[in-house]
Design an enzyme around this catalytic site. Structure first.
Site, mmCIF file in Angstrom:
data_model
loop_
_atom_site.group_PDB
_atom_site.id
_atom_site.type_symbol
_atom_site.label_atom_id
_atom_site.label_comp_id
_atom_site.label_asym_id
_atom_site.label_seq_id
_atom_site.Cartn_x
_atom_site.Cartn_y
_atom_site.Cartn_z
ATOM 1 N N ASP A 328 -7.496 37.084 39.018
ATOM 2 C CA ASP A 328 -8.245 38.606 39.389
ATOM 3 C C ASP A 328 -8.422 38.686 40.857
ATOM 4 O O ASP A 328 -8.125 37.540 41.587
ATOM 5 C CB ASP A 328 -9.856 38.394 38.731
ATOM 6 C CG ASP A 328 -10.767 38.678 39.299
ATOM 7 O OD1 ASP A 328 -10.330 40.255 39.172
ATOM 8 O OD2 ASP A 328 -12.477 38.275 38.851
ATOM 9 N N PHE A 332 -13.008 42.799 44.957
ATOM 10 C CA PHE A 332 -11.005 43.804 45.030
ATOM 11 C C PHE A 332 -11.608 44.869 46.017
ATOM 12 O O PHE A 332 -10.563 45.320 47.050
ATOM 13 C CB PHE A 332 -11.184 44.562 43.830
ATOM 14 C CG PHE A 332 -9.838 45.344 43.415
ATOM 15 C CD1 PHE A 332 -8.607 45.106 44.625
ATOM 16 C CD2 PHE A 332 -9.949 46.374 43.376
ATOM 17 C CE1 PHE A 332 -7.445 45.925 43.859
ATOM 18 C CE2 PHE A 332 -8.638 46.993 43.323
ATOM 19 C CZ PHE A 332 -7.870 47.255 43.824
ATOM 20 N N SER A 365 -18.918 46.461 45.439
ATOM 21 C CA SER A 365 -18.490 45.015 45.756
ATOM 22 C C SER A 365 -19.425 44.844 46.960
ATOM 23 O O SER A 365 -18.994 44.722 47.506
ATOM 24 C CB SER A 365 -17.097 45.172 45.674
ATOM 25 O OG SER A 365 -16.278 43.841 45.730
ATOM 26 N N ALA A 366 -19.149 43.338 46.959
ATOM 27 C CA ALA A 366 -19.640 42.251 48.212
ATOM 28 C C ALA A 366 -18.637 41.496 48.263
ATOM 29 O O ALA A 366 -18.526 40.833 47.677
ATOM 30 C CB ALA A 366 -20.746 41.901 48.004
ATOM 31 N N ASN A 367 -17.702 41.356 49.969
ATOM 32 C CA ASN A 367 -17.301 39.497 49.691
ATOM 33 C C ASN A 367 -18.375 38.499 49.975
ATOM 34 O O ASN A 367 -19.366 38.066 49.615
ATOM 35 C CB ASN A 367 -16.122 40.067 51.027
ATOM 36 C CG ASN A 367 -17.332 40.191 52.363
ATOM 37 O OD1 ASN A 367 -18.349 39.444 52.273
ATOM 38 N ND2 ASN A 367 -16.947 39.734 53.399
ATOM 39 N N TYR A 368 -17.390 36.748 49.730
ATOM 40 C CA TYR A 368 -18.486 36.663 49.383
ATOM 41 C C TYR A 368 -19.631 36.042 50.538
ATOM 42 O O TYR A 368 -20.423 35.405 50.414
ATOM 43 C CB TYR A 368 -17.456 35.147 49.252
ATOM 44 C CG TYR A 368 -16.812 34.878 48.154
ATOM 45 C CD1 TYR A 368 -16.723 34.789 46.882
ATOM 46 C CD2 TYR A 368 -15.887 36.246 47.834
ATOM 47 C CE1 TYR A 368 -16.667 34.799 45.664
ATOM 48 C CE2 TYR A 368 -15.918 36.171 46.646
ATOM 49 C CZ TYR A 368 -15.810 36.567 45.407
ATOM 50 O OH TYR A 368 -15.744 35.820 43.699
ATOM 51 N N ALA A 370 -20.680 37.824 52.580
ATOM 52 C CA ALA A 370 -22.133 39.036 51.620
ATOM 53 C C ALA A 370 -23.418 38.778 50.313
ATOM 54 O O ALA A 370 -24.003 37.634 50.568
ATOM 55 C CB ALA A 370 -21.803 40.439 51.170
ATOM 56 N N GLU A 426 -7.573 42.786 37.732
ATOM 57 C CA GLU A 426 -7.705 41.762 36.613
ATOM 58 C C GLU A 426 -6.790 41.340 35.381
ATOM 59 O O GLU A 426 -7.001 42.643 35.067
ATOM 60 C CB GLU A 426 -9.302 41.746 36.026
ATOM 61 C CG GLU A 426 -9.680 40.156 35.151
ATOM 62 C CD GLU A 426 -10.832 40.005 34.843
ATOM 63 O OE1 GLU A 426 -11.472 41.270 35.035
ATOM 64 O OE2 GLU A 426 -10.922 39.259 34.147
#
Ligand SMILES: Nc1ccn([C@H]2C[C@H](O)[C@@H](COP(=O)(O)OP(=O)(O)OP(=O)(O)O)O2)c(=O)n1
Length: 977
Positions: A328, A332, A365-368, A370, A426
């Site tokens: 995954d 993304f 989508s949010a990055n880590y 965030a 994924e």
């Protein structure tokens, strides 16, 4: 010092040519001063003012500034902002200075492009407006409201909506408006991103933290606000509401990833006649939902569904073990868009169609980084911004997602034959490894290649089945991998919360929590019986297995599509039935497009409508559907459809049968199920379909695909130009033992196969398939019930179809089987005219001779009579092809609906009658002769069916006078039925 004096003193002090002929930098009047020149004087003066400001600021922050101290934001909301006030402003320059003092910003008395980040100005004289670039030095020229509003919301708002001149920033920094990046001409995202970087670096360092966001929000444009305003000039109350809402949402938001058209696009069905089309064009959910079709087309070569060939070069299956890898991509959408912004890797970033900090657009989508602020997909932007004001938000970039998804799958298919695509980012892989192989190695190789190719990271979970692999991925994220070896399964699951198991939602979790069960370890102490009793048999069984790490599902390369449809639950606001009809038509177009894209058509049509609940207020989400009731109805038609006209007729009728106040409708969805391959004349039919059929039929028989289709083959292997039955991929290398047993073949599907595929398949089964079909037909005819009639009718159609689709030699030899008069269709409505038309002339003539003559009263115009005459076949076919039995579909669906065990309510029943009458009226009024032919056949059919149903008889009796009256009005006669 006032803003204006700052400006004038700057002018006053500027060295002029009159200052001295020798050295303009050392004017004579500085000779006796402690300053060597004007520059050093200004430097000193600025330093003094700065010190003074900083002293004031520190006393302000220690004393009377509760906003800073109490708010816990010791940095202040204007950290990094340095304003220069030009001209008269409201609030005054002094007040703005105080605001800066209190909230961590800087106030610059003398303009310098090196120290100022924003010019604050209420008005611009024409001269400055014309020469904006020189005036602003490329800096934002912003209204003082920006400062006031930012303080009010305790957040540094984007300045873009507060620009004094719309093009200030775009002209001065040569920055294209965001809308331009997404022009129809397809200017690439990398271009757009390149410009973003350029802009960021051109801004003063201290502003960089906000610059990405500011630059992105360059798409916020007043033109959108204005266009909305002008479009909403309407006295209608609802429109007024929408106006205020859309202004609230749009004035500070960009809608990115879209063309400039879209930026000016209204946000509801109220003002956009192409709302449905636009909605899907720009919807992330649409992208996610339709991605699979694109994948199937692009990777059809890999979708053989076999996947049994060993990955391991040493093909000794005895020493092999099956391992599942779940892979995954990490966050993304964000990863893809920030590939060109390495400096943002460890900063909180999200993707969303709007960055309005007060808006209700959803984070996609949010990055880590965030996520460490509690930001997650689905959250409103305003909530995300409240948690993390410096969150950088990027617009969608669908074409890049598609590009990366293709790269991702190319790599997966390169390394593994059995790939089950879950979504664009994924997938599950099944690999066979020798007992000594470390499964982590292959995962590592794949992840490395993904990163090197896409510059985005992926995580992998490895286990003995799909469940364990999926769970392991959760532990691996982000950018890692995790293997759960068989002897560690219990240990891994012991502490795992049950909510981490797939399929466990809030309700199940709550029920188990009541029993003080929170982890898989605790769940293992409960017997299967109790679990099944409490949670239902299926869920109980599943959880009993899952908490032990047991999962029997197999990685499947081909997944059946059960239904195809489209749904819009946002922006739906109808004024009247014209609006709703237009909407339905567009929705049908969308669904039809999707069906054609997949080369399928469906028989069951489900219309779902969301209606605002009584008393429910306007939804929290701007233009969302809010609190609704959902009504849905399904109709099954005798022949599968995928064309817009048929879909629209049925959708319209069904919608009308709900008797809704269209103003209350908040969402509509249309879905087709019972899918079949489309008519062979449709372009959607693609090679490789038979492969899909095999795997689907095999699954139906609950037999793993690999057991029956063990030979690996791809269409590329087939020698070109050879006879299909011997050369196609299907035939290549297959022998009967490799095919699914005949008992696993879905006869309904086989009946509708295009001739060449039927022949090929029949050949593979050495003629057994045809025999089975025939014996099945016999069984149906001999079983005697009302359903028999329908089956018989269906089989007659099938017979026709098979007859028509057989190759000439096959057709002649099987003619005796299919052209017996007792198998001929009873009416024209049962004939597939497309096929009939394509038959060899003599075969068609043969069939036509056996059709019962239809009768239309003599009063019909001559033209109608001739076109309806059996002698003029070609014209007749053309006309009929256009409207291909739509009415009969409607009638037969009504008949299905009106079976005795359904018992429609009075309301439904009345709706049925009224709708049919309207339907008839519309049909007749168009004065298309083929419609009369169709009506004739349909009413004959209805009359026949009504002998078994008092309801249908009533329907017939009530609608017949209507039909005859309409025919009389338009043709001056009536039909003999
Ligand atoms: N509610 C959602 C969920 C997902 N997506 C989109 C954006 C995601 O980037 C992409 C993939 O979804 P994932 O669930 O895999 O989420 P991410 O890839 O963003 O994060 P993770 O690292 O948790 O997989 O689908 C979306 O638009 N809206």
């Amino acid at each position: 010092m006032s803003h204006s004096s700052g400006s004038s003193s700057r002018k006053r002090g500027r060295p002029s040519s009159k200052s001295g002929p020798t050295n303009p930098l050392k004017p004579p009047f500085f000779k006796s001063s402690p300053f060597s020149d004007f520059g050093s004087y200004m430097t000193e003066k600025n330093r003094k003012l700065r010190d003074q400001f900083e002293t004031d600021a520190s006393s302000s922050s220690h004393g009377a500034n509760p906003a800073i101290t109490d708010g816990g934001d010791s940095q202040g909301i204007f950290k990094g902002v340095a304003i220069f006030v030009d001209g008269f402003t409201v609030p005054s320059s002094q007040e703005l200075k105080n605001y800066m003092l209190k909230h961590g910003g800087k106030f610059v008395n003398y303009f310098s492009r090196h120290t100022v980040s924003h010019i604050i100005c209420s008005n611009l004289p024409d001269s400055k407006r014309k020469n904006l670039r020189a005036f602003s030095h490329g800096l934002p020229v912003v209204k003082p409201d920006w400062i006031v509003d930012s303080i009010a919301s305790n957040t540094l708002l984007s300045w873009v909506p507060y620009q004094l001149v719309e093009h200030a920033i775009t002209e001065t920094s040569k920055q294209l408006k965001l809308s331009a990046f997404f022009s129809e001409k397809g200017i690439s995202r990398s271009h757009h991103q390149g410009i973003l970087i350029q802009n960021e670096t051109s801004l003063p360092d201290k502003c960089k933290g906000e610059s990405t966001e500011l630059t992105l929000s360059g798409a916020d444009n007043f033109s959108q606000e204005k266009s909305l305003e002008s479009k909403h000039i309407d006295t209608n109350d609802e429109l007024k509401d929408v106006k205020s809402e859309s202004e609230e949402d749009c004035s500070t938001s960009y809608v990115a990833g879209q063309s400039s058209d879209h930026l000016n696009r209204p946000h509801s069905t109220l003002t956009d006649p192409n709302f449905v089309e636009n909605y899907f064009k720009y919807s992330r959910l649409h992208f996610i939902g339709t991605w699979r079709n694109r994948y199937r087309k692009r990777f059809s070569n890999f979708l053989s569904g076999t996947g049994s060939k060993n990955n391991n070069p040493n093909n000794n299956t005895e020493n092999l073990r099956r391992i599942v890898i779940h892979i995954d991509m990490d966050c993304f959408f964000v990863s893809v868009v920030i590939r060109n912004f390495p400096e943002l890797l460890d900063k909180p970033v999200a993707v969303c169609h709007s960055n309005n900090p007060k808006g209700t657009a959803e984070i996609s989508s949010a990055n880590y980084p965030a996520r460490s602020y509690g930001i997650k997909a689905g959250m409103f932007v305003r909530d995300a911004k409240a948690r993390c004001p410096h969150l950088t938000i990027f617009p969608y970039d669908f074409s890049s997602y598609e590009e990366v998804a293709d790269q991702f799958y190319s790599i997966l298919h390169k390394h593994c034959e059995k790939v089950q695509a879950v979504s664009c980012d994924e997938a599950f892989l099944e690999v066979s490894l020798s007992l000594n192989d470390n499964p982590e190695n292959i995962a590592e190789i794949i992840r490395k290649e993904i990163f090197e190719t896409t510059r985005c990271s992926a995580s992998a979970g490895i286990g003995e089945n799909m469940l364990l692999a999926r769970l392991a991925t959760k532990s691996a994220k982000p950018n890692g991998q995790c293997f759960i070896p068989p002897d560690k399964v219990n240990e891994y699951l012991d502490k795992l919360p049950i909510s981490a198991l797939p399929g466990v939602g809030y309700n199940v979790e709550e029920k188990l929590r009541m029993k003080e069960v929170e982890t898989c370890g605790q769940l293992r102490t409960i017997s299967k019986d109790i679990l099944q009793k409490d949670l239902g048999s299926k869920m109980g069984d599943m959880l009993w297995n899952y908490c032990r790490g047991i999962d029997h599902s197999a990685v499947e390369a081909v997944q059946e599509t059960k239904s195809i449809g489209a749904e819009v639950n946002w922006g739906v606001r109808f004024k009247d039935s014209k609006d709703s009809e237009n909407f339905l038509m567009n929705l049908c177009k969308e669904v039809s497009l999707r069906l054609h894209g997949c080369g399928v058509q469906g028989r069951t049509i489900t219309l779902k409508v969301k209606v605002r609940k009584k008393g429910a207020g306007e939804p929290v989400k701007y233009m969302g559907c809010g609190d609704c009731e959902t009504i849905s109805r399904s109709l099954t038609v005798p022949g599968s459809i995928n064309d817009v006209a048929s879909l629209h007729r049925i959708a319209k009728q069904t919608f009308a049968s709900f008797h809704l106040d269209v103003k209350e409708v908040r969402g509509v969805g249309l879905k087709l199920s019972r899918l079949e391959l489309a008519n062979p004349s449709h372009k959607g039919i693609e090679e490789g379909r038979l492969e899909l059929l095999f795997s689907s039929a095999t699954r139906k028989g609950k037999q793993p695909v690999e057991q029956s289709c063990s030979t690996n083959h791809s269409r590329e292997d087939a020698p070109s130009g050879a006879h299909p039955s011997s050369s196609s991929a299907v035939s290549q290398g297959r022998n009967i033992s490799e095919l699914p047993p005949l008992s696993h073949i879905d006869l309904d599907v086989v009946r509708n196969l295009p001739s060449e595929i039927f022949l090929e398949m029949n050949g593979l089964y050495k003629g057994e398939l045809r025999k089975i079909l025939e014996s099945h037909k016999e069984k149906v005819y001999n079983s005697g019930s009302i359903e028999k009639k329908d089956c018989r009718q269906q089989d007659q159609e099938t017979s026709m179809r098979m007859q028509c689709e057989l190759e000439p030699s096959e057709a002649s030899c099987s003619k005796s089987n299919y052209c017996e008069s007792d198998l001929m269709p009873g009416s024209l409505s049962q004939v597939d005219f497309l096929i009939l038309e394509n038959l060899p002339d003599e075969v068609r003539a043969d069939i036509l001779k056996q059709l019962p003559p239809h009768r239309v009263e003599n009063q019909l115009p001559e033209s109608s009579k001739s076109s309806l005459s059996l002698g003029s076949h070609s014209k007749w076919f053309d006309m009929l092809r256009v409207r291909n039995c739509l009415l009969s579909e409607f009638l037969l669906s009504s008949a299905t609906f009106l079976t005795p065990n359904i018992n429609p309510s009075c309301e439904e029943w009345d709706a049925m009658v009224v709708n049919l009458c309207e339907f008839v009226k519309e049909y007749v009024s168009q004065k298309i002769e083929s419609d009369i032919e169709e009506l004739y056949n349909c009413f004959r059919l209805l009359k026949r069916l009504s002998t078994n149903s008092s309801l249908l008889l009533e329907l017939y009796d009530r609608t017949l006078p209507f039909l005859q009256a309409s025919v009389g009005e338009h043709y001056g006669g009536k039909l003999h039925l």
